[in-house]
Scaffold this active site. Structure first.
Site, PDB file in Angstrom:
ATOM      1  N   TYR A 196      -1.837  -0.725  10.631  1.00  0.00           N
ATOM      2  CA  TYR A 196      -1.944  -0.931   9.184  1.00  0.00           C
ATOM      3  C   TYR A 196      -0.673  -0.427   8.485  1.00  0.00           C
ATOM      4  O   TYR A 196      -0.089  -1.129   7.649  1.00  0.00           O
ATOM      5  CB  TYR A 196      -3.185  -0.224   8.637  1.00  0.00           C
ATOM      6  CG  TYR A 196      -3.438  -0.526   7.175  1.00  0.00           C
ATOM      7  CD1 TYR A 196      -3.912  -1.771   6.776  1.00  0.00           C
ATOM      8  CD2 TYR A 196      -3.187   0.427   6.178  1.00  0.00           C
ATOM      9  CE1 TYR A 196      -4.146  -2.067   5.436  1.00  0.00           C
ATOM     10  CE2 TYR A 196      -3.411   0.145   4.843  1.00  0.00           C
ATOM     11  CZ  TYR A 196      -3.889  -1.101   4.470  1.00  0.00           C
ATOM     12  OH  TYR A 196      -4.101  -1.390   3.127  1.00  0.00           O
ATOM     13  N   SER A 249       0.862  -1.197   0.000  1.00  0.00           N
ATOM     14  CA  SER A 249       0.000   0.000   0.000  1.00  0.00           C
ATOM     15  C   SER A 249       0.890   1.237   0.000  1.00  0.00           C
ATOM     16  O   SER A 249       2.051   1.172   0.424  1.00  0.00           O
ATOM     17  CB  SER A 249      -0.864   0.000   1.265  1.00  0.00           C
ATOM     18  OG  SER A 249      -1.488   1.254   1.461  1.00  0.00           O
TER      19      SER A 249
END
Ligand SMILES: NC(=O)c1ccc[n+]([C@@H]2O[C@H](COP(=O)([O-])OP(=O)(O)OC[C@H]3O[C@@H](n4cnc5c(N)ncnc54)[C@H](OP(=O)(O)O)[C@@H]3O)[C@@H](O)[C@H]2O)c1
Length: 253
Positions: A147, A134
């Site tokens: 995350y 990501s």
């Protein structure tokens, strides 16, 4: 191709896309009903796929799934560590269990995927490991400690593997998408700049894999921004924190 997190979002769209192009797919995730209906759709479109239900945090389930895939379609040419979860883990009221779960699924799940597929790729001197990381891998973001940490870990993990595997015949790609419209982002209360449709995201990922890109971070305006932020000293970056938090609060109101 062994694809984790195939029951929804990016994984599902990627499976449909590469299935239509002739890939033979092993689709791994926990929700078997969704995998089965995806297999049906891919086969009706002329592709070939099998449903492999399981949890990425369970190494034995991944090993079993890979063995079933090899029986069905032969050696795994491409392994994609896509399964992932993300919930806010703000420092105030820090939820250690939720944070550990994020790292378990996103990082340990990717490690299990690599461990199950790499030995045979090395024997055959051929294969491709892919991480769906990501843009959150590039710098810590407020409210998303676990995350961001998990995606940074995936990026480093695959970068190290790529260096080790140079000349081995096994390629390694790290894909770092920005925001893609999936059930994961649908839950977000924050603004999602440059949000891509899931089909556009899947097409972009498929192209990057086909071209063997070492790292593909997109869309470019967000990628350029996070790379720039990556060069800022900690003091200056920290000073931007309240601005990011205010942007997020605007969406909450
Ligand atoms: N959407 C975005 O904007 C975006 C941006 C950058 C990166 N990503 C990354 O892209 C990947 C896919 O995300 P998405 O947006 O497509 O989310 P999603 O629609 O929520 O899909 C997540 C997938 O992961 C699977 N999964 C979750 N926990 C699992 C477990 N313990 N074992 C096996 N499978 C598990 C889910 O299947 P089951 O629930 O059936 O197990 C589902 O198929 C994630 O790694 C995410 O971090 C997404």
């Amino acid at each position: 191709m062994f694809l984790t997190g195939a029951s929804s979002g990016i994984g599902e769209a990627l499976a449909r896309h590469v299935g239509a192009e002739g890939a033979r797919l092993g689709l791994f995730a926990r929700r078997e009903d969704r995998l089965t209906s995806l297999v049906g759709g891919i086969e009706r479109a002329g592709g070939r796929a099998i449903a492999l239900p399981g949890d990425v945090t369970d190494r034995s389930k991944i090993d079993l799934a890979v063995a079933r895939l090899v029986d069905a379609f032969g050696p795994v040419d491409i392994a994609i560590a896509n399964a992932g979860i993300g919930v806010p883990t703000p420092a105030i009221g820090f939820d250690g269990a939720a944070a550990a779960q994020i790292v378990d699924v996103n990082v340990v799940g990717a490690i299990h995927t690599v461990a199950a597929c790499l030995p045979s790729m090395l024997e055959r001197r051929s294969g491709h490991l892919v991480a769906i990381a990501s843009l959150a891998a590039f710098r810590g973001l407020p409210g998303s400690a676990a995350y961001c940490a998990s995606k940074a870990a995936m990026r480093s993990l695959f970068e190290s593997l790529r260096m080790d595997l140079h000349g081995s015949g096994v390629r390694v790609s790290t894909i770092c998408p920005g925001f893609i419209d999936t059930p994961m982002t649908a839950k977000s209360r924050f603004p999602l700049p440059f949000l891509m449709t899931v089909d556009a995201g899947a097409r972009r990922i498929a192209r990057s894999i086909e071209r063997g890109r070492r790292e593909d971070a997109f869309p470019w305006p967000l990628s350029a921004t996070v790379r720039l932020l990556g060069h800022l000293p900690a003091g200056i970056y920290d000073a931007l924190g309240p601005i990011v938090r205010r942007t997020r609060a605007t969406r909450d109101e």
